[in-house]
Design a protein around this motif. Structure first.
Motif, PDB file in Angstrom:
ATOM      1  N   GLU A 425      -5.927 -10.687   6.594  1.00 15.58           N
ATOM      2  CA  GLU A 425      -6.054  -9.813   5.413  1.00 15.58           C
ATOM      3  C   GLU A 425      -4.727  -9.195   4.999  1.00 15.58           C
ATOM      4  OE1 GLU A 425      -6.682  -7.209   9.011  1.00 15.58           O
ATOM      5  OE2 GLU A 425      -7.321  -9.208   8.345  1.00 15.58           O
ATOM      6  N   MET A 426      -3.691  -9.325   5.823  1.00 12.45           N
ATOM      7  CA  MET A 426      -2.410  -8.686   5.557  1.00 12.45           C
ATOM      8  C   MET A 426      -1.364  -9.642   4.993  1.00 12.45           C
ATOM      9  SD  MET A 426      -2.488  -5.493   6.132  1.00 12.45           S
ATOM     10  CE  MET A 426      -0.720  -5.272   6.091  1.00 12.45           C
ATOM     11  N   THR A 427      -1.633 -10.935   4.991  1.00 17.59           N
ATOM     12  CA  THR A 427      -0.603 -11.912   4.632  1.00 17.59           C
ATOM     13  C   THR A 427      -0.037 -11.669   3.243  1.00 17.59           C
ATOM     14  OG1 THR A 427      -1.723 -13.549   6.028  1.00 17.59           O
ATOM     15  CG2 THR A 427      -0.108 -14.377   4.422  1.00 17.59           C
ATOM     16  N   GLU A 428      -0.884 -11.312   2.288  1.00 18.18           N
ATOM     17  CA  GLU A 428      -0.430 -11.131   0.914  1.00 18.18           C
ATOM     18  C   GLU A 428       0.079  -9.721   0.641  1.00 18.18           C
ATOM     19  OE1 GLU A 428      -0.252 -13.583  -1.160  1.00 18.18           O
ATOM     20  OE2 GLU A 428      -1.183 -15.011   0.212  1.00 18.18           O
ATOM     21  N   ARG A 429      -0.071  -8.810   1.624  1.00 23.01           N
ATOM     22  CA  ARG A 429       0.263  -7.405   1.349  1.00 23.01           C
ATOM     23  C   ARG A 429       1.311  -6.847   2.308  1.00 23.01           C
ATOM     24  NH1 ARG A 429      -3.771  -4.345   2.863  1.00 23.01           N
ATOM     25  NH2 ARG A 429      -3.069  -2.598   1.559  1.00 23.01           N
ATOM     26  N   VAL A 430       2.033  -7.716   2.999  1.00 21.63           N
ATOM     27  CA  VAL A 430       2.913  -7.220   4.060  1.00 21.63           C
ATOM     28  C   VAL A 430       4.052  -6.357   3.522  1.00 21.63           C
ATOM     29  CG1 VAL A 430       2.373  -9.061   5.676  1.00 21.63           C
ATOM     30  CG2 VAL A 430       4.213  -9.386   3.986  1.00 21.63           C
ATOM     31  N   PHE A 431       4.447  -6.565   2.264  1.00 24.90           N
ATOM     32  CA  PHE A 431       5.578  -5.806   1.717  1.00 24.90           C
ATOM     33  C   PHE A 431       5.142  -4.607   0.884  1.00 24.90           C
ATOM     34  CE2 PHE A 431       7.480 -10.059   2.349  1.00 24.90           C
ATOM     35  CZ  PHE A 431       8.529  -9.693   3.174  1.00 24.90           C
ATOM     36  N   GLU A 432       3.856  -4.297   0.894  1.00 26.40           N
ATOM     37  CA  GLU A 432       3.386  -3.126   0.175  1.00 26.40           C
ATOM     38  C   GLU A 432       3.552  -1.878   1.047  1.00 26.40           C
ATOM     39  OE1 GLU A 432      -0.579  -3.631  -1.158  1.00 26.40           O
ATOM     40  OE2 GLU A 432      -0.161  -5.454  -2.316  1.00 26.40           O
ATOM     41  N   ARG A 433       3.742  -0.754   0.374  1.00 30.86           N
ATOM     42  CA  ARG A 433       3.879   0.496   1.109  1.00 30.86           C
ATOM     43  C   ARG A 433       2.572   0.867   1.811  1.00 30.86           C
ATOM     44  NH1 ARG A 433       6.567   4.803  -2.939  1.00 30.86           N
ATOM     45  NH2 ARG A 433       5.545   3.522  -4.508  1.00 30.86           N
ATOM     46  N   PHE A 434       2.701   1.292   3.043  1.00 29.77           N
ATOM     47  CA  PHE A 434       1.572   1.753   3.862  1.00 29.77           C
ATOM     48  C   PHE A 434       0.549   0.649   4.118  1.00 29.77           C
ATOM     49  CE2 PHE A 434       3.233   5.509   1.696  1.00 29.77           C
ATOM     50  CZ  PHE A 434       3.547   6.314   2.792  1.00 29.77           C
ATOM     51  N   GLY A 444       3.566   1.517   8.146  1.00 28.44           N
ATOM     52  CA  GLY A 444       3.397   0.615   7.006  1.00 28.44           C
ATOM     53  C   GLY A 444       4.516   0.712   5.991  1.00 28.44           C
ATOM     54  N   LEU A 445       5.686   1.208   6.416  1.00 27.15           N
ATOM     55  CA  LEU A 445       6.808   1.375   5.496  1.00 27.15           C
ATOM     56  C   LEU A 445       7.970   0.430   5.799  1.00 27.15           C
ATOM     57  CD1 LEU A 445       6.934   5.267   5.287  1.00 27.15           C
ATOM     58  CD2 LEU A 445       6.222   3.717   3.474  1.00 27.15           C
ATOM     59  N   GLY A 446       7.989  -0.168   6.992  1.00 22.76           N
ATOM     60  CA  GLY A 446       9.148  -0.957   7.410  1.00 22.76           C
ATOM     61  C   GLY A 446       9.441  -2.126   6.504  1.00 22.76           C
ATOM     62  N   LEU A 447       8.465  -3.021   6.296  1.00 23.30           N
ATOM     63  CA  LEU A 447       8.691  -4.193   5.454  1.00 23.30           C
ATOM     64  C   LEU A 447       8.792  -3.824   3.977  1.00 23.30           C
ATOM     65  CD1 LEU A 447       6.453  -6.899   7.152  1.00 23.30           C
ATOM     66  CD2 LEU A 447       8.927  -6.612   7.285  1.00 23.30           C
ATOM     67  N   ALA A 448       8.093  -2.756   3.552  1.00 19.63           N
ATOM     68  CA  ALA A 448       8.256  -2.281   2.169  1.00 19.63           C
ATOM     69  C   ALA A 448       9.692  -1.845   1.927  1.00 19.63           C
ATOM     70  CB  ALA A 448       7.291  -1.132   1.890  1.00 19.63           C
ATOM     71  N   PHE A 449      10.288  -1.170   2.937  1.00 19.74           N
ATOM     72  CA  PHE A 449      11.685  -0.766   2.833  1.00 19.74           C
ATOM     73  C   PHE A 449      12.594  -1.991   2.804  1.00 19.74           C
ATOM     74  CE2 PHE A 449      15.679   0.267   4.999  1.00 19.74           C
ATOM     75  CZ  PHE A 449      16.174   1.246   4.156  1.00 19.74           C
ATOM     76  N   VAL A 450      12.305  -2.994   3.621  1.00 20.17           N
ATOM     77  CA  VAL A 450      13.105  -4.214   3.659  1.00 20.17           C
ATOM     78  C   VAL A 450      13.148  -4.873   2.272  1.00 20.17           C
ATOM     79  CG1 VAL A 450      13.161  -6.585   4.548  1.00 20.17           C
ATOM     80  CG2 VAL A 450      12.776  -4.667   6.112  1.00 20.17           C
ATOM     81  N   LYS A 451      12.002  -5.059   1.661  1.00 26.60           N
ATOM     82  CA  LYS A 451      11.963  -5.710   0.350  1.00 26.60           C
ATOM     83  C   LYS A 451      12.653  -4.865  -0.706  1.00 26.60           C
ATOM     84  CE  LYS A 451       8.913  -7.731  -3.105  1.00 26.60           C
ATOM     85  NZ  LYS A 451       7.541  -8.093  -3.486  1.00 26.60           N
TER      86      LYS A 451
END
Length: 501
Positions: A425-434, A444-451
């Motif tokens: 369920e997370m594959t399409e949302r990994v770069f979203e905040r939280f 839930g901020l690490g990959l959002a920060f990366v992008k």
């Protein structure tokens, strides 16, 4: 009734726009009808002038060729009588109301020859006011006559003599049929003009009102929007596919984005509140425990525990602000030349002991010489986030690969492992905040920060499907080799100057 209809429309933009367009159309069509009428009137007058010139030339030739004896006046009068009768009947044999006069004046002192209606005394004073050249035509207004005569003058002088030395012929025509034709033409033109302007105004008003009703639907939809309900939409118009239909689709798309942003904001707010509630509660509990105990060592432990939670809280707030600034394009970057291979190699060496503790292996495949104009502080945090994620979620004994290569002017950084991977369920949302899995211990901020940082640097971040584990791909623009070497030399010289100073 009409006043109520006008009152209904006069306050609308459709009325004003229709009035303006109708005024422009009315002026343009009036000019067109006027030009058409002028052309027709000119053609009618030229037809009459041709007849007058022809008849005057006939009389002139008769006057020149007839002997000046006792029959001279009689012959000219007979010819003039015949000329006046040519237009007395129309093509069907009906008598017309046309009037023709002929006035012949010479220099002999005799009374002028007059053939025409009534007495010449009504016409001669008016004719004397005309200053016509040979075969020139003009209008003549005679007292007692409602319509003007068209008059042509012809000199009866033989070639080589002074003008009017032998007399002059004036022949006039009151062409009632032509006047009636032009009058009817004017009436039909005025009627057609009024009809066209009226229908044009009505069509413009109804068309504009229909179009503005669609715009008004957008206004009502915008007025009906509030924070509690963002579900209002404007009914789409498939036909016609015009500017208003595109505006409607754009407006609905904007509402969809606003609704998604508001929902995301609510989700983010709830997530931040949830993530901040636990550290705040822990901080409060630790500080209360530190105040209530008399054991100094235990009090210090409570305070240290509270400081750890404060650090966690600070990290949440700082990362959230950085992601928000990056997504808004307001992230303040201090760009310097960064050798990406050296940066990744140092971070890999820094994390090697941590990977070894979890029996994980890190394999590096880095191209040297790739230089990016970037903020090294944010790149350190980006790559550290990726390393931390591998430590936490790849699992013990996992194999991790970190590669760096160049493609189409972009540095491509790939972090891949053979761990459990993302939840489906997370594959399409990994770069979203939280966005985080059920078993995640992060915020839930690490990959959002990366992008967000990659995008701020003109690059991108994506998660690709892998047979096993996780595959994260980052791209960032790199400098051409010549420019990179020049900037690195300038950077080295600047550091040297700083040390010497």
């Amino acid at each position: 009734m009409f006043s109520r209809i006008r009152a209904f429309f006069s306050g609308t933009a459709a009325w004003r726009l229709a009035m303006r367009s109708t005024v422009v159309f009315a002026v343009g069509s009036a000019v067109l009808f006027g030009a058409m009428y002028a052309l027709v009137a000119q053609a009618v007058h030229e037809r009459g002038d041709s007849w007058l010139i022809g008849e005057s030339e006939t009389l002139r030739q008769v006057a020149l060729t007839t002997p000046r004896d006792s029959l001279y006046d009689r012959i000219l009068e007979e010819v003039a009588e015949i000329a006046t009768q040519e237009l007395a009947f129309d093509g069907r044999g009906h008598r017309t109301a046309n009037v023709v006069f002929i006035l012949l004046k010479d220099e002999s002192g005799k009374a002028p020859l007059w053939v025409g209606p009534k007495d010449a005394s009504d016409f001669e004073p008016e004719i004397a006011t005309l200053h016509l050249q040979h075969h020139q035509a003009a209008f003549l207004h005679v007292p007692g006559w409602k319509l003007p005569f068209r008059v042509v003058a012809a000199d009866i002088d033989p070639p080589g003599t002074s003008p009017a030395a032998d007399g002059r012929i004036y022949i006039g025509l009151l062409d009632t049929a032509a006047h009636r034709l032009l009058l009817n033409l004017r009436l039909w033109f005025v009627f057609a003009w009024c009809l066209m302007v009226g229908f044009g105004f009505l069509i413009a008003l109804l068309s504009l009102q229909r179009m503005l009703n669609r715009v008004d639907a957008i206004t009502r939809a915008a007025a009906g929007i509030d924070t509690a309900d963002l579900s209002t939409r404007v009914p789409p118009y498939e036909q016609p596919n015009d500017e208003v239909a595109r505006l409607t689709r754009t407006f609905n798309t904007m509402l969809d984005r606003i609704s998604a942003s508001v929902n995301q904001l609510r989700t983010v707010t709830d997530s931040v509140a949830h993530d901040m509630k636990s550290p705040i509660t822990s901080i409060r509990g630790g500080l209360e425990s530190a105040l209530s105990t008399e054991d100094q060592e235990l009090s210090r432990e409570y305070v240290a525990h509270s400081l750890e939670h404060l650090d966690r809280l600070t990290e949440i707030v700082t990362t959230t602000l950085d992601v928000a600034e990056a997504e808004a394009g307001a992230l303040r970057l201090h760009r310097t030349p960064v050798v990406l291979g050296d940066l990744l190699r140092r971070l890999g060496e820094l994390y090697l002991p941590a990977f070894a503790d979890r029996e994980q292996t890190l394999t590096l495949a880095l191209d040297d010489g790739l230089v990016a104009q970037a903020d090294v502080r944010f790149l350190n945090r980006v790559f550290s986030n990726l390393m931390e994620n591998e430590l936490r979620y790849a699992g013990e004994g996992a194999q991790i690969w970190l590669s760096l290569q160049v493609a189409s002017g972009m540095a491509v950084i790939v972090m891949e492992d053979n761990g459990p991977g993302f939840p489906p369920e997370m594959t399409e949302r990994v770069f979203e905040r939280f966005a985080k899995g059920m078993d995640s211990e992060g915020h839930g901020l690490g990959l959002a920060f990366v992008k967000a940082v990659m995008v701020a640097h003109g690059g991108m971040a994506r998660a690709e499907h892998a047979d096993a584990g996780v595959r994260i791909v980052l791209e960032i623009p790199v400098l051409p080799p010549g420019e990179a070497a020049s900037l690195l030399a300038q950077q080295k010289d600047g550091k040297l100057q700083t040390l010497l100073s």
